[in-house]
Every structure is written in structure tokens, then in C-alpha cells.
Design a protein around this motif. Structure first.
Motif, PDB file in Angstrom:
ATOM      1  N   VAL A 134      49.939  19.102  60.823  1.00 42.12           N
ATOM      2  CA  VAL A 134      49.354  20.118  59.026  1.00 42.12           C
ATOM      3  C   VAL A 134      48.884  19.341  58.416  1.00 42.12           C
ATOM      4  CG1 VAL A 134      52.107  18.785  58.288  1.00 42.12           C
ATOM      5  CG2 VAL A 134      51.627  21.389  57.658  1.00 42.12           C
ATOM      6  N   PRO A 135      48.165  20.600  57.650  1.00 47.22           N
ATOM      7  CA  PRO A 135      47.342  20.362  56.812  1.00 47.22           C
ATOM      8  C   PRO A 135      47.882  20.336  55.283  1.00 47.22           C
ATOM      9  CG  PRO A 135      46.431  22.285  57.422  1.00 47.22           C
ATOM     10  CD  PRO A 135      47.337  22.955  58.096  1.00 47.22           C
ATOM     11  N   VAL A 136      47.606  18.632  54.407  1.00 47.02           N
ATOM     12  CA  VAL A 136      48.025  18.566  53.486  1.00 47.02           C
ATOM     13  C   VAL A 136      47.346  18.044  52.048  1.00 47.02           C
ATOM     14  CG1 VAL A 136      50.214  17.340  55.404  1.00 47.02           C
ATOM     15  CG2 VAL A 136      47.614  16.046  54.558  1.00 47.02           C
ATOM     16  N   CYS A 137      48.102  18.093  51.494  1.00 44.31           N
ATOM     17  CA  CYS A 137      47.314  17.411  50.060  1.00 44.31           C
ATOM     18  C   CYS A 137      48.047  16.959  48.726  1.00 44.31           C
ATOM     19  CB  CYS A 137      46.526  18.417  49.577  1.00 44.31           C
ATOM     20  SG  CYS A 137      47.723  20.245  48.921  1.00 44.31           S
ATOM     21  N   LYS A 159      37.650  27.888  52.042  1.00 47.99           N
ATOM     22  CA  LYS A 159      37.072  27.437  50.795  1.00 47.99           C
ATOM     23  C   LYS A 159      36.898  26.549  50.287  1.00 47.99           C
ATOM     24  CE  LYS A 159      37.453  33.269  50.570  1.00 47.99           C
ATOM     25  NZ  LYS A 159      37.932  33.735  50.019  1.00 47.99           N
ATOM     26  N   ALA A 160      37.791  25.572  50.515  1.00 50.99           N
ATOM     27  CA  ALA A 160      38.463  24.154  49.531  1.00 50.99           C
ATOM     28  C   ALA A 160      37.627  23.108  50.001  1.00 50.99           C
ATOM     29  CB  ALA A 160      40.174  24.348  49.648  1.00 50.99           C
ATOM     30  N   PRO A 161      37.550  21.612  49.481  1.00 48.01           N
ATOM     31  CA  PRO A 161      36.913  20.864  50.236  1.00 48.01           C
ATOM     32  C   PRO A 161      38.050  20.099  51.163  1.00 48.01           C
ATOM     33  CG  PRO A 161      36.584  20.468  47.165  1.00 48.01           C
ATOM     34  CD  PRO A 161      38.234  21.836  48.446  1.00 48.01           C
ATOM     35  N   LEU A 162      37.765  19.939  52.046  1.00 47.20           N
ATOM     36  CA  LEU A 162      37.698  19.797  53.379  1.00 47.20           C
ATOM     37  C   LEU A 162      37.817  17.903  53.666  1.00 47.20           C
ATOM     38  CD1 LEU A 162      37.611  22.936  55.786  1.00 47.20           C
ATOM     39  CD2 LEU A 162      39.676  21.780  54.138  1.00 47.20           C
ATOM     40  N   LEU A 163      38.425  16.935  54.879  1.00 43.97           N
ATOM     41  CA  LEU A 163      39.162  15.684  54.696  1.00 43.97           C
ATOM     42  C   LEU A 163      37.941  15.344  56.014  1.00 43.97           C
ATOM     43  CD1 LEU A 163      41.092  14.209  52.324  1.00 43.97           C
ATOM     44  CD2 LEU A 163      38.407  14.381  52.096  1.00 43.97           C
ATOM     45  N   PHE A 174      41.238   6.462  55.640  1.00 43.48           N
ATOM     46  CA  PHE A 174      40.258   6.418  54.528  1.00 43.48           C
ATOM     47  C   PHE A 174      40.484   7.664  54.544  1.00 43.48           C
ATOM     48  CE2 PHE A 174      36.544   3.081  55.457  1.00 43.48           C
ATOM     49  CZ  PHE A 174      37.620   2.169  55.283  1.00 43.48           C
ATOM     50  N   VAL A 175      41.262   8.535  55.089  1.00 43.35           N
ATOM     51  CA  VAL A 175      41.548  10.469  55.651  1.00 43.35           C
ATOM     52  C   VAL A 175      42.585  10.318  54.571  1.00 43.35           C
ATOM     53  CG1 VAL A 175      41.654  12.103  56.400  1.00 43.35           C
ATOM     54  CG2 VAL A 175      40.411  10.497  57.552  1.00 43.35           C
ATOM     55  N   VAL A 176      43.189   9.137  54.726  1.00 40.91           N
ATOM     56  CA  VAL A 176      44.260   9.303  54.209  1.00 40.91           C
ATOM     57  C   VAL A 176      44.404   9.137  52.469  1.00 40.91           C
ATOM     58  CG1 VAL A 176      47.402   9.058  53.506  1.00 40.91           C
ATOM     59  CG2 VAL A 176      46.058   9.319  56.063  1.00 40.91           C
ATOM     60  N   ALA A 203      43.578  17.201  54.162  1.00 40.90           N
ATOM     61  CA  ALA A 203      43.467  16.141  55.086  1.00 40.90           C
ATOM     62  C   ALA A 203      44.465  17.012  56.019  1.00 40.90           C
ATOM     63  CB  ALA A 203      43.859  15.224  55.226  1.00 40.90           C
ATOM     64  N   LEU A 204      43.981  16.831  57.798  1.00 37.05           N
ATOM     65  CA  LEU A 204      44.747  17.136  58.038  1.00 37.05           C
ATOM     66  C   LEU A 204      45.806  16.606  58.578  1.00 37.05           C
ATOM     67  CD1 LEU A 204      42.268  18.818  60.871  1.00 37.05           C
ATOM     68  CD2 LEU A 204      44.356  19.497  59.835  1.00 37.05           C
ATOM     69  N   GLY A 205      46.971  15.953  58.782  1.00 39.64           N
ATOM     70  CA  GLY A 205      48.466  15.421  58.481  1.00 39.64           C
ATOM     71  C   GLY A 205      48.463  15.398  59.787  1.00 39.64           C
ATOM     72  N   TRP A 206      48.997  14.132  60.679  1.00 38.78           N
ATOM     73  CA  TRP A 206      49.262  14.175  62.287  1.00 38.78           C
ATOM     74  C   TRP A 206      50.373  13.278  61.946  1.00 38.78           C
ATOM     75  CZ3 TRP A 206      44.364  13.845  62.074  1.00 38.78           C
ATOM     76  CH2 TRP A 206      43.749  14.635  62.817  1.00 38.78           C
ATOM     77  N   ILE A 207      51.878  14.809  62.301  1.00 37.38           N
ATOM     78  CA  ILE A 207      53.040  14.662  62.082  1.00 37.38           C
ATOM     79  C   ILE A 207      53.422  13.176  62.254  1.00 37.38           C
ATOM     80  CG2 ILE A 207      55.504  14.744  63.040  1.00 37.38           C
ATOM     81  CD1 ILE A 207      54.173  16.447  60.570  1.00 37.38           C
ATOM     82  N   GLY A 208      54.086  11.745  62.030  1.00 38.49           N
ATOM     83  CA  GLY A 208      54.728  10.929  62.599  1.00 38.49           C
ATOM     84  C   GLY A 208      53.635   9.780  62.280  1.00 38.49           C
TER      85      GLY A 208
END
Length: 295
Positions: free
Chosen positions: A166-169, A188-192, A230-232, A242-247
Motif C-alpha cells: 500500500v502506498p504510504v506517506c 504526479k507526486a515525488p515517489l521513493l 532508507f526508503v522508510v 513509498a510503497l509500504g509492505w504490510i508486515g
């Protein structure tokens, strides 16, 4: 008449002289006198009937027969020493080694491993993390937790945690750049980006957006990082989505430091897999069962 077997008490001495190219340095390493080392070498030469070293003022250089014997002795001593280390290790408190990537180690395993240690205080746990998911399973690991698809692993592997992304910020980033009411707005937003050499086994922004029917080229303001930690950290610093991995991001979502801002995407047969490596000891079986129960 059977060949006379060599007395093997000289092995360490011969190996030291062969490695160091010097009777004097070998004597110093072994804590012996030089005459004692010289005596042992001559005894072996007498038994074999050949000269093992060419001696000169510059040192002692292995002869051709000496080279052949040195290869056998050195290899044998290495195996003997490794066996001795293994015996001593097993004689101590049970120890288990688990191999995984930095993201799983930092965000899932480390916050929980204290519970396992409380349940099994006699077991010594070693966690070995690698930056590259393409690395081979470490030879001495009892088990590994690796990310990938079902076809990436042997039949003995067990899916611990299916891939759910799930995308997170941060709430602050959402307030500044949101709302993101549809996937096209995220594009359109900055992505990690979590980068890797070789084929990525996990969902990327390209594949996540494609699942939403959106295509996007890398945009100015994006940030690529080579570890998930680093992504987190970049997401927490409000540098992008960021893409957030559940878990892995559950604690941040529960604390509200990160928020989910778009639909979850799942992939069947992808995720973190428990891969057993060598014949399991009782301690390793306890750890793998605990991992299954926790996941």
C-alpha cells in the motif's frame, strides 16, 4: 610389504614452514626453537627419502615433492580445524543462524526476536542480513527468510508473509501534496523507489501503478534508494511516497507516523518465504516454528 605410515605429529610444523617460507618464522609462530623445527622437518624428509625444502639464506622454499605434500597437509589441517570449530560450537549453547534481507530484519524480525529469546534463553541467535536479494543463501545458515515468488525457491520453502503493498506517506506530506483521490494523482507526486541490481522480485512503482491502470515515467523529484530501511526513513522525512509492505510498516501505520493513501495491491504466491537450509537441529526447528506462528 606395506608402506610405512608417516608419523603425523609434524603436520603443524611442516604447514607453518611451507606457509611462511622460513624455519625461523615458523618456530616463532609455533612457540618452538628453530633447531626443534629443523629436526622435525629432517625427520619427515628421512621418512620420505626426498628433500622437501630448498634452503638458502633467504629462507626455505618448497621443493616439487614438498609442494605436493604441502597441498595435502594444508588442506587436511583446514578441514580438521573446521571440524574442531564445529564441534566446539555445538558443544556450547545451541546457536542458530538466520539469513534475510535488511528490511525484514529491521522492521519485522528485530522487534520480535526478543520474544523468541525469552522463550528459549539457552539458544544463541545470529541474524545475518544481506543488501542484495540475489545473494545465495549463506552456507552456514540454518534457515533463511527471503522475498520472492514461489518459483524462486525449493519445494521445501513455506510462505510466511504474502506480498501486500500500500502506498504510504506522512500526514504532513499528505497535507502538503494531497489529497490523492485516485492513482493518477500519486503519479504526479515525488515517489521513493527501492532499487536493486538484476530483476526485482517485489512490486515496484511501475507494477503498482500498472495494476491501477496508470503508466508513468520516472519524474523529476523521485528518489531511488538501495535498502528498504532508507526508503522508510525517506518517507518519514517527507521526501516522497513509498510503497509500504504490510508486515514491515505496520508499526508506523499503527503509530500514525505513516498513513496509507491508496488501495492495497496483493500478489498471489509472492512474499517472504521461509527456506530451510541444512538438517535442522532442535533449536533451528524451534526458531522456524516460532517464525511460522508469528507470521
Amino acid at each position: 610389504m606395506k608402506d610405512r605410515l608417516l608419523d603425523v605429529g609434524w603436520l603443524r610444523i611442516f604447514d607453518a614452514v611451507g606457509r611462511l617460507g622460513s624455519l625461523t618464522r615458523a618456530a616463532q609462530e609455533l612457540g618452538l626453537s628453530q633447531p626443534a623445527v629443523t629436526y622435525q622437518i629432517r625427520r619427515v624428509e628421512d621418512q620420505l627419502g626426498v628433500q622437501l625444502f630448498h634452503r638458502s639464506q633467504g629462507g626455505s622454499r618448497l621443493s616439487e615433492p614438498g609442494e605436493a605434500l604441502f597441498r595435502a597437509v594444508h588442506s587436511g589441517l583446514e578441514r580438521i580445524d573446521e571440524a574442531a570449530r564445529d564441534i566446539r560450537r555445538k558443544a556450547r549453547a545451541p546457536a542458530i543462524r538466520i539469513f534475510t534481507d535488511y528490511g525484514f530484519a529491521a522492521f519485522w524480525l528485530m522487534p520480535r526476536v526478543a520474544d523468541f529469546r525469552r522463550l528459549h534463553p539457552q539458544v544463541e541467535v545470529h541474524i545475518v542480513a544481506s543488501q542484495s536479494l540475489e545473494d545465495d543463501l549463506e552456507e552456514n545458515a540454518d534457515a533463511a527468510v527471503l522475498f520472492g515468488g514461489k518459483d524462486d525457491f525449493p519445494d521445501t520453502a513455506r510462505l510466511l508473509m504474502p506480498e501486500r503493498v500500500v502506498p504510504v506517506c506522512t500526514p504532513g506530506f499528505l497535507a502538503r501534496f494531497g489529497p490523492f483521490e485516485e492513482a493518477a494523482a500519486l503519479a504526479k507526486a515525488p515517489l521513493l523507489h527501492l532499487e536493486t541490481s538484476g530483476r526485482p522480485r517485489w512490486l515496484t512503482w511501475t507494477t503498482w501503478l500498472a495494476a491501477q491502470g496508470v503508466t508513468r515515467e520516472p519524474a523529476q523529484g523521485d528518489l531511488g534508494l538501495n535498502t528498504y530501511s532508507f526508503v522508510v526513513q525517506a518517507a518519514l522525512a517527507e521526501q516522497g511516497i513509498a510503497l509500504g509492505w504490510i508486515g514491515l510498516v505496520d508499526a508506523f501505520l499503527a503509530a500514525g507516523t505513516l498513513v496509507a493513501i491508496a488501495p492495497e495491491v496483493q500478489r498471489k504466491d509472492f512474499g517472504y518465504w521461509l527456506v530451510p537450509h541444512r538438517p535442522a537441529t532442535g533449536a533451528a526447528q524451534a526458531l522456524t516454528q516460532w517464525l511460522v506462528d508469528e507470521a
